[in-house]
Scaffold this active site. Sequence first.
Site, PDB file in Angstrom:
ATOM      1  N   CYS A 283      21.804 -13.309  21.746  1.00 30.53           N
ATOM      2  CA  CYS A 283      22.403 -14.717  22.087  1.00 30.53           C
ATOM      3  C   CYS A 283      23.922 -14.868  21.510  1.00 30.53           C
ATOM      4  O   CYS A 283      24.176 -15.027  20.444  1.00 30.53           O
ATOM      5  CB  CYS A 283      21.532 -15.736  21.618  1.00 30.53           C
ATOM      6  SG  CYS A 283      21.979 -17.485  21.634  1.00 30.53           S
TER       7      CYS A 283
ATOM      8  N   CYS B 180      24.663 -18.121  20.010  1.00 34.83           N
ATOM      9  CA  CYS B 180      24.181 -18.399  18.748  1.00 34.83           C
ATOM     10  C   CYS B 180      24.728 -17.539  17.663  1.00 34.83           C
ATOM     11  O   CYS B 180      25.109 -17.842  16.599  1.00 34.83           O
ATOM     12  CB  CYS B 180      22.673 -17.830  18.525  1.00 34.83           C
ATOM     13  SG  CYS B 180      21.679 -18.445  19.899  1.00 34.83           S
ATOM     14  N   ASP B 181      25.280 -16.366  18.083  1.00 33.28           N
ATOM     15  CA  ASP B 181      25.606 -15.136  16.964  1.00 33.28           C
ATOM     16  C   ASP B 181      27.292 -14.848  17.230  1.00 33.28           C
ATOM     17  O   ASP B 181      27.932 -14.160  16.310  1.00 33.28           O
ATOM     18  CB  ASP B 181      24.955 -13.686  17.004  1.00 33.28           C
ATOM     19  CG  ASP B 181      23.436 -14.242  16.759  1.00 33.28           C
ATOM     20  OD1 ASP B 181      23.181 -15.175  16.091  1.00 33.28           O
ATOM     21  OD2 ASP B 181      22.634 -13.678  17.416  1.00 33.28           O
TER      22      ASP B 181
END
Length: 371
Positions: A171, A174-175
């Site tokens: 992701c 997300c990261d």
Amino acid sequence: MRFCCKLFTLLKRSKTLTTSATAAMESDPPRPSPLRTRLCIIGSGPAAHTAAIYAARAELKPILFEGWMANDIAAGGQLTTTTDVENFPGFPDGILGLDLMDRCRAQSLRFGTKIFSETVTKVDFTRTPFKVSSDSTSVEADAVVVATGAVARRLTFPGSKEYWNRGISACAVCDGAAPIFRQKHLAVVGGGDSAMEEANFLTKYGSKVFIVHRRDAFRASKIMQGRVMANPKIEVVWDSVVVEAYGEGERGPLGGLKVKNLKSGEVSDLKVSGLFFAIGHEPATKFLDGQLELDSDGYVLTKPGTTQTSVRGVFAAGDVQDKKFRQAITAAGTGCMAALEAEHYLQEIGAPGDSGRDAPATPSLNATAIL
């Protein structure tokens, strides 16, 4: 003498009957009676627990099946596989994904949600009350929220497990902003729209982004391909696959990849600090056994702007019905929607039994309406 013979025959028959009954009990133990609830929730991520919190505060006394290593992921969903979560509101310093889900679970329990650490293996949405079953527990519910999520597909090769969350992720949104990726060389595996989108997104943080694709052409839409090819920070590695990941030093983070060209067979070294899989997700819908309308990728179809599924009284929230955003905060939002819609539905049908026990379930909308 005749009396003794009769007595012996009766005793022998009694012993045979007792033995048969005991054997039958041992081979087929009675299953406990189904539990009864107004609302049953299936899932353990932000969508499921948000639905549980809202439903419990509405005094619906929900029962939640959080699963036991369902889809090879611990209760709490995909957030339990991540480290720092920095884009969930309320945590200015970030929070570990596992800690965030522990807090969500504790909040569900605080308001009275009954949680079973069991995986749902079977549902029956053809009649009301609906039936939801694990291997050891059965529940009858007037309404159900399906929030089982979707699992990011991963590739398996030497180093893929060792460097998961140490440079390898599924992701980018997300990261990607994490300090370990800033101003570093990064790689994305994939050839669809998701891969194009993630590669472009990562150029905000990485100094260079490689797209590793096993073919000589992308399957992504032309507009997404155009954006990638026009970005000077993106380089495509065609006809290639990742065959190994290695680290910086013995216990360091990801240091690079071994990449094999499928046409020449040559293996080259690609120095990167991050690798992001963008090869799709697998929605957890197989247990539904075709009882809800799904799209071509297996996601639950919902009426636009709602969490209503093709069966009236069954709602879907989170990544199991969202193939676009797939974020913790959007999952939580649809969990809230599902709980509120379930509450309104339960008010419509009245108290348990008012609408008739074991009545056929009615479709809430047809496929055209969902789409």
